[in-house]
Design an enzyme around this catalytic site. Structure first.
Site, PDB file in Angstrom:
ATOM      1  N   CYS A  79       0.832  -1.202   0.000  1.00  0.00           N
ATOM      2  CA  CYS A  79       0.000   0.000   0.000  1.00  0.00           C
ATOM      3  C   CYS A  79       0.873   1.263   0.000  1.00  0.00           C
ATOM      4  CB  CYS A  79      -0.969  -0.036   1.184  1.00  0.00           C
ATOM      5  SG  CYS A  79      -2.432   0.997   0.927  1.00  0.00           S
ATOM      6  N   HIS A 167      -3.819  -5.153   0.683  1.00  0.00           N
ATOM      7  CA  HIS A 167      -3.285  -5.651   1.956  1.00  0.00           C
ATOM      8  C   HIS A 167      -3.343  -7.181   2.002  1.00  0.00           C
ATOM      9  CE1 HIS A 167      -2.756  -1.844   4.147  1.00  0.00           C
ATOM     10  NE2 HIS A 167      -3.750  -1.420   3.383  1.00  0.00           N
ATOM     11  N   GLU A 169      -2.228  -9.028   4.321  1.00  0.00           N
ATOM     12  CA  GLU A 169      -2.242  -9.501   5.708  1.00  0.00           C
ATOM     13  C   GLU A 169      -3.637  -9.633   6.295  1.00  0.00           C
ATOM     14  OE1 GLU A 169      -1.754  -4.970   5.968  1.00  0.00           O
ATOM     15  OE2 GLU A 169      -1.235  -6.607   4.614  1.00  0.00           O
ATOM     16  N   SER A 221       0.675 -13.391  38.052  1.00  0.00           N
ATOM     17  CA  SER A 221      -0.699 -12.888  38.063  1.00  0.00           C
ATOM     18  C   SER A 221      -1.715 -14.001  37.883  1.00  0.00           C
ATOM     19  CB  SER A 221      -0.883 -11.866  36.939  1.00  0.00           C
ATOM     20  OG  SER A 221      -0.820 -12.511  35.679  1.00  0.00           O
ATOM     21  N   GLY A 223      -2.141 -15.280  34.953  1.00  0.00           N
ATOM     22  CA  GLY A 223      -2.472 -15.210  33.548  1.00  0.00           C
ATOM     23  C   GLY A 223      -1.500 -15.961  32.664  1.00  0.00           C
ATOM     24  N   VAL A 224      -1.755 -15.909  31.363  1.00  0.00           N
ATOM     25  CA  VAL A 224      -0.973 -16.665  30.391  1.00  0.00           C
ATOM     26  C   VAL A 224       0.489 -16.207  30.370  1.00  0.00           C
ATOM     27  CG1 VAL A 224      -0.710 -17.237  27.945  1.00  0.00           C
ATOM     28  CG2 VAL A 224      -2.994 -17.069  28.944  1.00  0.00           C
ATOM     29  N   SER A 227       2.552 -16.910  33.565  1.00  0.00           N
ATOM     30  CA  SER A 227       2.709 -18.354  33.792  1.00  0.00           C
ATOM     31  C   SER A 227       3.741 -18.955  32.845  1.00  0.00           C
ATOM     32  CB  SER A 227       1.356 -19.060  33.606  1.00  0.00           C
ATOM     33  OG  SER A 227       0.409 -18.604  34.540  1.00  0.00           O
TER      34      SER A 227
END
Length: 509
Positions: A79, A167, A169, A221, A223-224, A227
């Site tokens: 673009c 685009h 993507e 926390s 969370g992902v 961890s």
């Protein structure tokens, strides 16, 4: 050094999406601002120029120095990137006479060109530009056109330089990933070796070498990101990793106890700190969400610092920073005018004098999950919905007290439990409840009530950058609304948020 595709960012909203698509091809890539091009070592296999909200005709348009790139390695302009290649080579770029936004089909294509290899004539592409290329130098060869755009794709002869005015993507370009693979693999020669397994192996080896016998402290926390960070460090340095999990009183119902119990199965060296009263008291009377974040951040630092000082000879602070955070802090426009305060540590005081280690700083969220599975983490850690660091503080749209926190915890628990019961939890990216700063009239039995309103929010997304509201079944919404009103004292009305991002955000604050 691993093979790398360099993406130069001109400020497009789609730049991160280009990177994610390249990563899907098991090829490592990095995003850098167009005006901060890194040293181009042999491991840089090719360069992609992103789109931009600017026009190449603007006085302040981004004009990169491509001296060390063009004719020396493969180059793909997308673009704005394509328009810049044409403009800087003596071509003509002008405002489009017709609207070039949305779906289009390639009506003409050079099927022998390596960039278009294997693509179908008539394939759908996504246009999004106000300018268009009207003329190009003699050494530019057209390789793709639509009925309205002659120079939808081109190649510059005698060099591996290409430009496309659509685009590849985005989802709407149906063979976009094929085009990117043609560029990254066929033209740049990348070997597709960037896998979760290779990341785990190389990262653990790197952490062992970097940290040696030093002690590292990490704020968990549940969370992902934190961890997976913990598991990588645990495999690298074992008991020299010290994890601290702080209960700020703004977690989900029973979250503190449940998370600590889950972490026990991982044999992590972890300490739980109950600081609920400290946080909730500090937030008394505060309504502004950014002020809430700052108070929570400062209080967290104070609690974390006090706990960390109990450990002797700590040298490193580990953080679960991921790649979008890094991109944001080094973006073309600089950090956003108002960035939400960091959800976790966000920079400890100078007097702690800890070096920082961020093993996930090159990964997107979906890649973090893949790495977590490679490490053997249970899905209970990896399939959790995102949860904001300030927790329920930014889901209570007013001042905070213990009664409001308890009420919202109960509502949230009914909602999330219902999603799991109806097998809907994994069909949405994120779901939560919001306590609104309004009350409404209702009738319960023979009595009129004047009680709280809660909003339920559930969205579908791949990365949180954009999101659509989840079309949950009416039967489920009716059941969960009824359960909330019947089970949670103080709520007499439930509404469902049907806003998408953009224009709305996922969280309300």
């Amino acid at each position: 050094m691993q093979e790398t595709i360099l993406i130069l960012d001109f400020g497009s909203q789609y730049t991160q999406l280009i990177a994610r698509r390249v990563r899907e091809l098991n090829v490592y890539c990095e995003i850098h601002p167009f005006n901060k091009i890194p040293v181009l070592d042999d491991h840089i296999m090719g360069v992609i120029l992103s789109g931009s909200p600017y026009s190449v005709r603007d006085d302040n348009a981004p004009f990169p120095d491509l001296t060390n790139i063009r004719r020396k390695m493969p180059l793909l302009g997308v673009c704005y990137g394509a328009q810049y290649l044409a403009h800087s080579s003596g071509g003509v770029v002008a405002p489009s006479e017709i609207r070039e936004y949305g779906r289009a089909k390639l009506s003409c294509m050079d099927e022998d060109n390596e960039l278009m290899h294997g693509m179908e004539l008539g394939t759908q592409v996504w246009m999004s530009h106000a300018d268009t290329i009207l003329g190009v130098p003699d050494d530019f060869a057209v390789i793709a056109s639509t009925p309205d755009v002659l120079y939808a794709g081109f190649r510059i002869e005698n060099e591996l330089t290409y430009g496309i005015q659509f685009h590849p993507e985005v989802y709407h370009t149906t063979e976009g990933l094929k085009l990117l693979k043609n560029f990254v693999v066929r033209i740049c020669g990348c070997h597709q070796l960037w896998t979760p397994e290779s990341f785990v192996e190389s990262t653990i080896a790197s952490l062992k070498q970097k940290l040696g016998n030093d002690k590292v402290v990490l704020g968990l926390s549940g969370g992902v990101d934190s961890s997976v960070t913990a598991m990588l460090l645990h495999k690298a340095i074992g008991k020299n990793l010290y994890c601290i999990f702080v209960d700020n009183g703004l977690l989900r119902k029973n979250e503190f106890e449940n998370v600590l119990e889950r972490y026990k199965t991982l044999e992590l060296n972890i300490t739980g700190v109950d600081a609920r009263d400290l946080f909730v008291d500090a937030l008394k009377g505060v309504v502004d969400p950014e002020q809430k974040r700052k108070i929570i951040g400062k209080t967290f630092i104070d609690v974390f610092d006090a706990e960390a000082h109990k450990i002797q000879d700590i040298k490193w602070l580990a953080q679960g920073t991921i790649y979008p955070d890094v991109i944001e802090s080094h973006s073309v426009k600089g950090p956003s005018a108002t960035i939400k305060s960091h959800h976790n540590v966000g920079g400890l005081p100078d007097y702690m004098k800890l070096k920082v280690v961020e093993p996930l700083s090159s990964l997107f969220k979906d890649e973090v999950r893949k790495v977590g599975y490679t490490l053997g983490l249970d899905s209970i850690f990896l399939d959790r919905h995102p949860f904001p660091g300030p927790g329920l503080a930014v889901r209570i749209l007013s001042d905070i007290d213990r009664e409001k926190v308890t009420l919202l915890q109960e509502v949230d628990d009914v909602f999330i439990s219902g999603l799991r019961t109806f097998n809907l939890y994994h069909t949405v990216w994120q779901a939560f409840a919001v306590l609104l700063p309004v009350q409404s009239v209702g009738v319960m039995g023979d009595e009129r009530t004047y009680e709280n309103v809660v909003a339920l929010r559930a969205v579908t997304s791949t990365d949180g950058m954009t999101a659509d509201w989840a079309h949950l079944p009416y039967e489920f919404l009716a059941k969960v609304s009824n359960d909330i009103i019947n089970k949670v004292k103080g709520v007499n009305r439930v509404v469902y948020d049907i806003s998408s991002k953009p224009p709305a955000t996922i969280e309300w604050e």
